[in-house]
Design a protein around this motif. Structure first.
Motif, PDB file in Angstrom:
ATOM      1  N   GLN A 158     -30.359  10.846  26.665  1.00  0.00           N
ATOM      2  CA  GLN A 158     -29.075  10.680  27.339  1.00  0.00           C
ATOM      3  C   GLN A 158     -28.963   9.305  27.986  1.00  0.00           C
ATOM      4  O   GLN A 158     -27.901   8.677  27.948  1.00  0.00           O
ATOM      5  N   VAL A 159     -30.060   8.845  28.588  1.00  0.00           N
ATOM      6  CA  VAL A 159     -30.039   7.520  29.208  1.00  0.00           C
ATOM      7  C   VAL A 159     -29.849   6.442  28.146  1.00  0.00           C
ATOM      8  O   VAL A 159     -29.111   5.469  28.350  1.00  0.00           O
ATOM      9  N   ARG A 160     -30.478   6.615  26.999  1.00  0.00           N
ATOM     10  CA  ARG A 160     -30.268   5.651  25.914  1.00  0.00           C
ATOM     11  C   ARG A 160     -28.804   5.650  25.460  1.00  0.00           C
ATOM     12  O   ARG A 160     -28.236   4.600  25.135  1.00  0.00           O
TER      13      ARG A 160
ATOM     14  N   ARG B 196     -26.149   2.628  25.456  1.00  0.00           N
ATOM     15  CA  ARG B 196     -25.381   2.261  24.272  1.00  0.00           C
ATOM     16  C   ARG B 196     -23.887   2.188  24.588  1.00  0.00           C
ATOM     17  O   ARG B 196     -23.194   1.254  24.157  1.00  0.00           O
ATOM     18  N   THR B 197     -23.407   3.170  25.341  1.00  0.00           N
ATOM     19  CA  THR B 197     -21.984   3.191  25.697  1.00  0.00           C
ATOM     20  C   THR B 197     -21.615   1.973  26.532  1.00  0.00           C
ATOM     21  O   THR B 197     -20.564   1.337  26.315  1.00  0.00           O
ATOM     22  N   ALA B 198     -22.460   1.634  27.478  1.00  0.00           N
ATOM     23  CA  ALA B 198     -22.183   0.472  28.327  1.00  0.00           C
ATOM     24  C   ALA B 198     -22.139  -0.808  27.502  1.00  0.00           C
ATOM     25  O   ALA B 198     -21.295  -1.687  27.733  1.00  0.00           O
TER      26      ALA B 198
ATOM     27  N   THR C  59     -39.645   5.010  28.182  1.00  0.00           N
ATOM     28  CA  THR C  59     -39.240   6.410  28.021  1.00  0.00           C
ATOM     29  C   THR C  59     -39.354   6.923  26.592  1.00  0.00           C
ATOM     30  O   THR C  59     -39.141   8.100  26.348  1.00  0.00           O
ATOM     31  N   GLY C  60     -39.693   6.049  25.648  1.00  0.00           N
ATOM     32  CA  GLY C  60     -39.768   6.489  24.260  1.00  0.00           C
ATOM     33  C   GLY C  60     -41.087   7.127  23.869  1.00  0.00           C
ATOM     34  O   GLY C  60     -41.246   7.567  22.726  1.00  0.00           O
ATOM     35  N   LEU C  61     -42.028   7.207  24.797  1.00  0.00           N
ATOM     36  CA  LEU C  61     -43.349   7.750  24.475  1.00  0.00           C
ATOM     37  C   LEU C  61     -43.259   9.229  24.118  1.00  0.00           C
ATOM     38  O   LEU C  61     -42.734  10.035  24.881  1.00  0.00           O
ATOM     39  N   THR C  62     -43.823   9.593  22.951  1.00  0.00           N
ATOM     40  CA  THR C  62     -43.810  10.995  22.521  1.00  0.00           C
ATOM     41  C   THR C  62     -45.187  11.503  22.121  1.00  0.00           C
ATOM     42  O   THR C  62     -45.322  12.668  21.781  1.00  0.00           O
ATOM     43  N   ARG C  63     -46.198  10.652  22.134  1.00  0.00           N
ATOM     44  CA  ARG C  63     -47.548  11.097  21.796  1.00  0.00           C
ATOM     45  C   ARG C  63     -48.529  10.598  22.849  1.00  0.00           C
ATOM     46  O   ARG C  63     -48.238   9.680  23.606  1.00  0.00           O
ATOM     47  N   GLU C  64     -49.707  11.183  22.850  1.00  0.00           N
ATOM     48  CA  GLU C  64     -50.694  10.844  23.873  1.00  0.00           C
ATOM     49  C   GLU C  64     -51.166   9.399  23.728  1.00  0.00           C
ATOM     50  O   GLU C  64     -51.241   8.859  22.623  1.00  0.00           O
ATOM     51  N   LEU C  65     -51.481   8.805  24.874  1.00  0.00           N
ATOM     52  CA  LEU C  65     -51.978   7.435  24.863  1.00  0.00           C
ATOM     53  C   LEU C  65     -53.288   7.342  24.099  1.00  0.00           C
ATOM     54  O   LEU C  65     -54.107   8.265  24.130  1.00  0.00           O
ATOM     55  N   ALA C  66     -53.473   6.214  23.450  1.00  0.00           N
ATOM     56  CA  ALA C  66     -54.715   5.976  22.714  1.00  0.00           C
ATOM     57  C   ALA C  66     -54.929   4.476  22.640  1.00  0.00           C
ATOM     58  O   ALA C  66     -54.047   3.669  22.961  1.00  0.00           O
ATOM     59  N   GLY C  67     -56.117   4.073  22.214  1.00  0.00           N
ATOM     60  CA  GLY C  67     -56.413   2.674  21.988  1.00  0.00           C
ATOM     61  C   GLY C  67     -56.300   1.813  23.231  1.00  0.00           C
ATOM     62  O   GLY C  67     -56.659   2.221  24.333  1.00  0.00           O
ATOM     63  N   LYS C  68     -55.756   0.602  23.048  1.00  0.00           N
ATOM     64  CA  LYS C  68     -55.684  -0.355  24.149  1.00  0.00           C
ATOM     65  C   LYS C  68     -54.847   0.146  25.328  1.00  0.00           C
ATOM     66  O   LYS C  68     -55.272   0.010  26.488  1.00  0.00           O
TER      67      LYS C  68
ATOM     68  N   THR D 121     -41.946   3.408  41.563  1.00  0.00           N
ATOM     69  CA  THR D 121     -41.280   3.350  40.263  1.00  0.00           C
ATOM     70  C   THR D 121     -39.839   2.916  40.496  1.00  0.00           C
ATOM     71  O   THR D 121     -39.139   3.503  41.325  1.00  0.00           O
ATOM     72  N   VAL D 122     -39.421   1.871  39.801  1.00  0.00           N
ATOM     73  CA  VAL D 122     -38.021   1.446  39.836  1.00  0.00           C
ATOM     74  C   VAL D 122     -37.402   1.880  38.511  1.00  0.00           C
ATOM     75  O   VAL D 122     -37.790   1.393  37.444  1.00  0.00           O
ATOM     76  N   THR D 123     -36.467   2.802  38.567  1.00  0.00           N
ATOM     77  CA  THR D 123     -35.888   3.363  37.347  1.00  0.00           C
ATOM     78  C   THR D 123     -34.416   2.993  37.248  1.00  0.00           C
ATOM     79  O   THR D 123     -33.770   2.714  38.264  1.00  0.00           O
ATOM     80  N   PHE D 124     -33.892   2.994  36.029  1.00  0.00           N
ATOM     81  CA  PHE D 124     -32.575   2.414  35.782  1.00  0.00           C
ATOM     82  C   PHE D 124     -31.636   3.375  35.068  1.00  0.00           C
ATOM     83  O   PHE D 124     -32.066   4.263  34.323  1.00  0.00           O
TER      84      PHE D 124
END
Length: 497
Positions: A16-18, A22-24, A134-143, A184-187
């Motif tokens: 929804q935020v995306r 987009r609308t803006a 906010t696009g993260l959908t899988r667990e963190l890995a690697g670096k 956290t500064v969120t937009f």
């Protein structure tokens, strides 16, 4: 939309935020890089406000627009005279769109990037987390995982850009691991994940900036959730007329206090009094009556040996709170059955929830108040972890199975009913992890429900009052708070204006 640091009450999912973005950009013709620049300026402004003595920044940039925000912050911070070290965890030459432009402007201004080295954490005052958004959908890995691990072990404050890296924006679940931010500064819109699941643990203090997006952009976007605030309490509990008397303010009946548990029902009953109920009665074992009324003569208590003894009490009650200290023996089960058959508004907690899990039914006129363990039993899950992984989904399942209003306790308490978006309580503290706190919450909700026929509104207001009272009680320190320490603060918060 509200100015920075003034939190709106609306919550949204990441998609929804995306869409709002987009609308803006497309319909209001606000360039995407303008929004990114405003986000970077907002971050820097809060950083300087929160840590005015900070001189050395470590900016960690990953991929996508979150990285773009980070490069804007790095450029503006360097221009303002701060010492900036910028780490590129993803090759910035692979960035696209507005993030690519942010990187190019940073580079053209003389900005450099370094490879990640955990030793950099030793020479900075504040870390800016612009790794993943906010696009993260899988667990963190690697670096990214290695960086987050090092960051959480270091004793450096972190400001997260939009959302802490590793935190799922919709569920609040830490995806293997998440950055533990101080701020956290969120937009654009408050993300659901900041307020539920692991969100309250990792987000720190939350600041908001709408980036100048016009209010009408939000008009067609349905809320995915709402935050409870003091205005709701004032609406639910308006000023009383000068002619009010106790009979106008409802009669709470509390049923519980099985063998060895008189304290639970006493705490709930006192909380109902402090929440403003006109009359409060307790039905408990006869031997517990002296304990219940001792030192609190405002309470009425009756010893009940069987469900037959409840008949007159049930008839007079406006709302019934069932469960504190109830137990699950035959005595408890008989009272449980009698109360459910009484056709009265209910607040159901503790052992009454465990009995309900064994004998499920569905109705509209109750508030169920499980903690994650009780919620797991109500849903037949193996344990609390299954509930915590997606608290919003768990509440939806509870509503589907049991109806009514569901209040899922824990950090980021959720209050919901079918047909409405979930509401979140962003108050409360770890000091409230103490015996009897749930009993006090039950009493507060019942006390407010006695004065307000809308159970959903009473549950939301009660959760906010309870959590706010806990925060007030913790001003001298969180550890060692007692449930009864909340009573005086309950009075303050049910009278907020």
């Amino acid at each position: 939309m509200p100015a920075m640091s003034t939190l709106p009450t609306s919550n949204y999912r990441a998609a929804q935020v995306r869409e709002l973005d987009r609308t803006a950009i497309e319909q209001r013709e606000i360039p995407g890089f303008t929004l990114m620049s405003r986000a970077g300026q907002a971050v820097l402004s809060i950083l300087r406000q929160r840590w005015p003595g900070a001189r050395r920044l470590l900016v960690l940039c990953g991929a996508g627009n979150n990285a773009g925000d980070g490069y804007v912050v790095a450029r503006l911070a360097a221009r303002s005279g701060l010492q900036v070290v910028t780490v590129a965890l993803v090759n910035p030459d692979k960035l696209q769109g507005d993030a690519e432009l942010a990187w190019n402007l940073y580079r053209q201004g003389g900005g450099l990037v370094q490879e990640w080295d955990a030793r950099l954490l030793q020479s900075c005052d504040v870390v800016v987390d612009a790794i993943l958004g906010t696009g993260l959908t899988r667990e963190l890995a690697g670096k990214p995982l290695a960086v987050v691990e090092a960051l959480n072990k270091a004793s450096r404050p972190v400001l997260a850009v939009d959302i802490p890296t590793g935190l799922h924006a919709d569920t609040g679940h830490a995806m293997g691991m998440a950055v533990r931010a101080a701020v956290t500064v969120t937009f654009v819109g408050l993300k659901l994940g900041l307020y539920t699941g692991d969100g309250p643990e990792y987000s720190g203090e939350i600041f908001f900036d709408g980036l100048g997006i016009p209010a009408d952009v939000y008009t067609g976007m349905a809320n995915a959730g709402r935050r409870v605030d003091a205005r709701l309490v004032a609406e639910v509990l308006p000023r009383r007329p000068r002619t009010a008397h106790k009979g106008d303010c409802g009669h709470v009946l509390l049923v519980g206090g099985g063998p060895g548990m008189p304290g639970a029902i006493r705490l709930a009953a006192e909380a109902a009094l402090h929440a403003g109920a006109g009359l409060v009665s307790v039905a408990t074992l006869p031997e517990h009556v002296p304990v219940v009324v001792s030192g609190r003569p405002e309470l009425m208590a009756r010893g009940v040996r069987s469900a037959d003894d409840l008949e007159g009490l049930l008839a007079r009650a406006t709302v019934i709170a069932l469960g504190p200290g109830l137990g699950q023996d035959p005595w408890a089960r008989s009272l449980f059955d009698a109360v459910l058959a009484a056709d009265k508004a209910l607040v159901v907690d503790a052992d009454a929830l465990n009995l309900l899990a064994k004998h499920p039914c569905k109705r509209d006129d109750w508030v169920l108040t499980p903690h994650p363990g009780e919620a797991a039993r109500l849903l037949g899950e193996s344990g609390a972890a299954a509930i915590q992984a997606d608290r919003i989904a768990a509440v939806a399942r509870l509503m589907e199975r049991y109806g009514g209003t569901v209040l899922l306790k824990g950090a980021g308490t959720i209050v919901a009913r079918n047909g409405d978006v979930p509401w979140f309580v962003d108050r409360g503290n770890p000091g409230m992890a103490a015996p009897g706190m749930g009993d006090v919450l039950t009493g507060v909700i019942a006390g407010i429900a006695a004065q307000c026929p809308d159970l959903f509104a009473a549950a939301r207001a009660g959760a906010w009052v309870h959590a706010s009272a806990g925060d007030a009680a913790a001003r001298g320190g969180e550890r060692g708070i007692l449930a009864s320490d909340l009573f005086a603060h309950i009075v303050t918060h049910v009278n907020c204006r």
